[in-house]
Design a protein around this motif. Structure first.
Motif, mmCIF file in Angstrom:
data_model
loop_
_atom_site.group_PDB
_atom_site.id
_atom_site.type_symbol
_atom_site.label_atom_id
_atom_site.label_comp_id
_atom_site.label_asym_id
_atom_site.label_seq_id
_atom_site.Cartn_x
_atom_site.Cartn_y
_atom_site.Cartn_z
ATOM 1 N N SER A 9 0.803 -1.226 0.000
ATOM 2 C CA SER A 9 0.000 0.000 0.000
ATOM 3 C C SER A 9 0.834 1.274 0.000
ATOM 4 O O SER A 9 0.378 2.308 -0.442
ATOM 5 C CB SER A 9 -0.923 0.003 1.211
ATOM 6 N N CYS A 10 2.058 1.186 0.522
ATOM 7 C CA CYS A 10 2.844 2.417 0.641
ATOM 8 C C CYS A 10 4.275 2.149 0.160
ATOM 9 O O CYS A 10 4.483 1.938 -1.037
ATOM 10 C CB CYS A 10 2.765 2.891 2.081
ATOM 11 N N ASP A 11 5.221 2.092 1.070
ATOM 12 C CA ASP A 11 6.609 1.933 0.623
ATOM 13 C C ASP A 11 7.257 0.635 1.087
ATOM 14 O O ASP A 11 8.454 0.452 0.898
ATOM 15 C CB ASP A 11 7.444 3.131 1.097
ATOM 16 N N ASP A 12 6.501 -0.279 1.690
ATOM 17 C CA ASP A 12 7.069 -1.566 2.074
ATOM 18 C C ASP A 12 6.418 -2.652 1.237
ATOM 19 O O ASP A 12 5.189 -2.677 1.106
ATOM 20 C CB ASP A 12 6.793 -1.885 3.560
ATOM 21 N N THR A 13 7.255 -3.564 0.690
ATOM 22 C CA THR A 13 6.691 -4.724 -0.017
ATOM 23 C C THR A 13 6.627 -5.842 1.006
ATOM 24 O O THR A 13 7.648 -6.194 1.592
ATOM 25 C CB THR A 13 7.618 -5.163 -1.175
ATOM 26 N N SER A 14 5.424 -6.374 1.233
ATOM 27 C CA SER A 14 5.309 -7.387 2.278
ATOM 28 C C SER A 14 4.428 -8.552 1.860
ATOM 29 O O SER A 14 3.420 -8.377 1.179
ATOM 30 C CB SER A 14 4.768 -6.740 3.554
ATOM 31 N N ALA A 15 4.834 -9.747 2.279
ATOM 32 C CA ALA A 15 4.028 -10.958 2.062
ATOM 33 C C ALA A 15 4.158 -11.828 3.304
ATOM 34 O O ALA A 15 5.197 -11.796 3.987
ATOM 35 C CB ALA A 15 4.512 -11.717 0.827
ATOM 36 N N ALA A 16 3.089 -12.574 3.606
ATOM 37 C CA ALA A 16 3.078 -13.384 4.828
ATOM 38 C C ALA A 16 2.140 -14.566 4.644
ATOM 39 O O ALA A 16 1.214 -14.513 3.833
ATOM 40 C CB ALA A 16 2.581 -12.540 6.005
ATOM 41 N N VAL A 17 2.388 -15.605 5.426
ATOM 42 C CA VAL A 17 1.447 -16.726 5.452
ATOM 43 C C VAL A 17 0.938 -16.848 6.889
ATOM 44 O O VAL A 17 1.732 -16.881 7.837
ATOM 45 C CB VAL A 17 2.107 -18.051 4.998
ATOM 46 N N VAL A 18 -0.393 -16.860 7.025
ATOM 47 C CA VAL A 18 -1.004 -16.927 8.358
ATOM 48 C C VAL A 18 -2.004 -18.087 8.379
ATOM 49 O O VAL A 18 -2.778 -18.277 7.446
ATOM 50 C CB VAL A 18 -1.697 -15.585 8.708
ATOM 51 N N GLU A 19 -1.960 -18.837 9.467
ATOM 52 C CA GLU A 19 -2.851 -19.991 9.615
ATOM 53 C C GLU A 19 -3.988 -19.632 10.561
ATOM 54 O O GLU A 19 -3.736 -19.079 11.646
ATOM 55 C CB GLU A 19 -2.052 -21.169 10.179
ATOM 56 N N ASP A 20 -5.190 -19.934 10.151
ATOM 57 C CA ASP A 20 -6.395 -19.717 10.962
ATOM 58 C C ASP A 20 -6.528 -18.283 11.491
ATOM 59 O O ASP A 20 -7.111 -18.067 12.563
ATOM 60 C CB ASP A 20 -6.446 -20.710 12.138
ATOM 61 N N GLY A 21 -5.987 -17.342 10.767
ATOM 62 C CA GLY A 21 -6.118 -15.929 11.138
ATOM 63 C C GLY A 21 -5.313 -15.533 12.353
ATOM 64 O O GLY A 21 -5.382 -14.378 12.791
ATOM 65 N N ARG A 22 -4.546 -16.458 12.922
ATOM 66 C CA ARG A 22 -3.870 -16.162 14.194
ATOM 67 C C ARG A 22 -2.407 -16.561 14.237
ATOM 68 O O ARG A 22 -1.604 -15.958 14.938
ATOM 69 C CB ARG A 22 -4.575 -16.888 15.345
ATOM 70 N N ARG A 23 -2.078 -17.635 13.527
ATOM 71 C CA ARG A 23 -0.707 -18.148 13.664
ATOM 72 C C ARG A 23 0.122 -17.679 12.476
ATOM 73 O O ARG A 23 -0.166 -18.046 11.328
ATOM 74 C CB ARG A 23 -0.727 -19.682 13.744
ATOM 75 N N MET A 24 1.150 -16.883 12.767
ATOM 76 C CA MET A 24 1.968 -16.294 11.713
ATOM 77 C C MET A 24 3.065 -17.281 11.343
ATOM 78 O O MET A 24 3.967 -17.538 12.135
ATOM 79 C CB MET A 24 2.585 -15.009 12.294
ATOM 80 N N LEU A 25 2.991 -17.852 10.138
ATOM 81 C CA LEU A 25 4.013 -18.822 9.725
ATOM 82 C C LEU A 25 5.202 -18.100 9.091
ATOM 83 O O LEU A 25 6.319 -18.594 9.118
ATOM 84 C CB LEU A 25 3.426 -19.839 8.745
ATOM 85 N N SER A 26 4.932 -16.942 8.501
ATOM 86 C CA SER A 26 6.018 -16.097 7.976
ATOM 87 C C SER A 26 5.478 -14.688 7.826
ATOM 88 O O SER A 26 4.260 -14.483 7.735
ATOM 89 C CB SER A 26 6.505 -16.615 6.623
ATOM 90 N N ASN A 27 6.382 -13.719 7.810
ATOM 91 C CA ASN A 27 5.985 -12.312 7.602
ATOM 92 C C ASN A 27 7.223 -11.575 7.095
ATOM 93 O O ASN A 27 8.097 -11.218 7.872
ATOM 94 C CB ASN A 27 5.489 -11.703 8.920
ATOM 95 N N VAL A 28 7.297 -11.405 5.779
ATOM 96 C CA VAL A 28 8.488 -10.803 5.172
ATOM 97 C C VAL A 28 8.158 -9.359 4.800
ATOM 98 O O VAL A 28 7.155 -9.093 4.146
ATOM 99 C CB VAL A 28 8.901 -11.594 3.899
ATOM 100 N N VAL A 29 8.993 -8.428 5.262
ATOM 101 C CA VAL A 29 8.776 -7.005 4.938
ATOM 102 C C VAL A 29 10.065 -6.473 4.313
ATOM 103 O O VAL A 29 11.118 -6.486 4.946
ATOM 104 C CB VAL A 29 8.433 -6.172 6.200
ATOM 105 N N SER A 30 9.962 -6.036 3.067
ATOM 106 C CA SER A 30 11.134 -5.438 2.414
ATOM 107 C C SER A 30 10.952 -3.922 2.427
ATOM 108 O O SER A 30 10.077 -3.384 1.761
ATOM 109 C CB SER A 30 11.230 -5.976 0.987
ATOM 110 N N SER A 31 11.783 -3.263 3.234
ATOM 111 C CA SER A 31 11.624 -1.815 3.430
ATOM 112 C C SER A 31 12.302 -1.029 2.308
ATOM 113 O O SER A 31 13.317 -1.443 1.765
ATOM 114 C CB SER A 31 12.246 -1.447 4.779
ATOM 115 N N GLN A 32 11.725 0.124 1.995
ATOM 116 C CA GLN A 32 12.319 1.012 0.984
ATOM 117 C C GLN A 32 12.911 2.272 1.624
ATOM 118 O O GLN A 32 13.165 3.254 0.931
ATOM 119 C CB GLN A 32 11.253 1.438 -0.036
ATOM 120 N N ASN A 33 13.112 2.234 2.944
ATOM 121 C CA ASN A 33 13.569 3.454 3.639
ATOM 122 C C ASN A 33 14.808 4.084 3.001
ATOM 123 O O ASN A 33 14.903 5.299 2.889
ATOM 124 C CB ASN A 33 13.867 3.158 5.116
ATOM 125 N N ASP A 34 15.759 3.240 2.555
ATOM 126 C CA ASP A 34 17.007 3.757 1.971
ATOM 127 C C ASP A 34 16.726 4.620 0.741
ATOM 128 O O ASP A 34 17.411 5.614 0.500
ATOM 129 C CB ASP A 34 17.910 2.602 1.509
#
Ligand code: KG4
Ligand code: ZN
Length: 341
Positions: A9-34
């Motif tokens: 939505s803004c300046d971070d590219t992010s993808a994640a896999v979540v199980e049953d809406g609660r268990r975070m199996l992964s959460n990758v955030v690629s920041s563009q701050n630089d």
């Protein structure tokens, strides 16, 4: 139920896999701050170009670290707005293509709903109803959340979002980007009583306003350029936090809601977290805070919010088009309000 979440939505590219809406199996955030640092703000065109480059590697990494294949997924949840339109288009186009090619259902998630749902990824999550403060770079709003997907906005900023004010004040002081974490850190070394900025309480109104405060900082800085930045930062932060804490708790009391749920980048603020916990406990109100990593933009929150859409069969069409301006569904709220009458 495994959901792949995508947020661009803004300046971070992010993808994640979540199980049953609660268990975070992964959460990758690629920041563009630089990339945006030298402009002290986000340059939309640069943001969308970088998303195009990063979207597939980020999704691949999210699947790999979750030990998931595309075929293991029950849905693909993508942020459909609000946000920067060029950035949103990258995530939505990618998610639609993946859904079309794989036959896996697509879910379109409002970014603000995602922020609220970051709280459901924590060990202790709130029960409905609750008051949600969404406080970020683009938004400062209070929602009476009556159930999954039922959001009644009861207050919003009339001008700048709190995070936007942080970013603009940091730019003015020349202390870095994004401004929130920098000012938060500087404030810990400053005395908040040295520079006394006004508190925009807007008496009699639930809404917020931060642009006058930002102007007060500008006037002070122009008049007294030798004031140490730590003192200005601490004075500014004290004003923002006083207002956020008071107005949020006043609204919870007015609506007789026993739980307050924070989310969005500014909810990572150390002073806000400490002050709202203390003050709310005096009022018998419970506070829920996402962990600091889940306050700022991430895709796990989008996947978490996707769960109730999938259960309700709220599948997005293949012509889903993102929107830069996208309020949380007011209609749903009005229907519920009527049924209460
Ligand atoms: O939720 P977010 O990542 O993006 C939007 O949806 O806007 O929020 C980003 C905002 C920025 O304005 C940033 O300065 C602010 O959150 N922020 C903070 C802190 N960490 C991030 N503001 C105050 N204190 C912090 N510790
Ligand atoms: Zn956000």
């Amino acid at each position: 139920m495994r959901i792949l979440g995508i947020d661009t939505s803004c300046d971070d590219t992010s993808a994640a896999v979540v199980e049953d809406g609660r268990r975070m199996l992964s959460n990758v955030v690629s920041s563009q701050n630089d990339i945006h640092l030298k402009f002290s703000g986000i340059v939309p065109e640069l943001a969308s170009r970088k998303h195009i480059e990063m979207i597939w590697p980020v999704v691949r990494e999210a699947l790999d670290s979750a030990g998931s294949e595309i075929s293991d997924l029950d849905a693909i949840a993508v942020c459909k707005g609000p946000g920067l339109i060029g950035s949103l288009l990258v995530g939505c186009s990618f998610a639609k293509s993946l859904s079309y090619a794989s036959g896996i259902p697509l879910l379109g998630i409002n970014h603000l709903e995602g922020h609220i749902y970051s709280n459901f990824l924590e060990a202790e999550s709130p029960d409905f109803p609750f008051l949600a403060l969404v406080v970020s770079g683009g938004h400062t709003s209070l929602f009476n959340v009556k159930g999954p997907g039922i959001y009644c906005e009861v207050a919003r900023t009339l001008d700048d979002a709190a995070g936007e004010a942080y970013d603009k004040v940091a730019k003015l002081l020349g202390v870095g980007f994004p401004g929130g974490p920098v000012i938060d850190k500087l404030s810990r070394r400053g005395d908040p009583t040295k520079v006394n900025f006004p508190r925009p309480y807007l008496r009699g109104k639930s809404d917020f306003s931060f642009s006058g405060l930002k102007t007060a900082v500008l006037y002070h800085y122009n008049k007294y350029p030798d004031t140490p930045v730590e003192e200005i930062a601490a004075g500014f932060q004290a004003s923002v936090i006083d207002v956020l804490v008071k107005k949020t708790l006043d609204e919870a009391l007015r609506l007789n809601l026993k739980a307050v749920v924070l989310s969005g980048g500014v909810s990572a603020n150390s002073e806000l977290r400490e002050r709202i916990l203390n003050k709310a406990s005096e009022e018998g109100i419970r506070v829920f805070l996402p962990s600091v990593e889940l306050c700022t933009d991430n895709a796990a929150m989008i996947a978490a919010a996707g769960r109730h859409h999938l259960i309700a069969g709220d599948i997005a069409p293949m012509d889903l088009s993102p929107k830069a301006y996208l309020p949380l569904d007011k209609r749903a709220c009005e229907v519920v309000e009527q049924s209460y009458r």
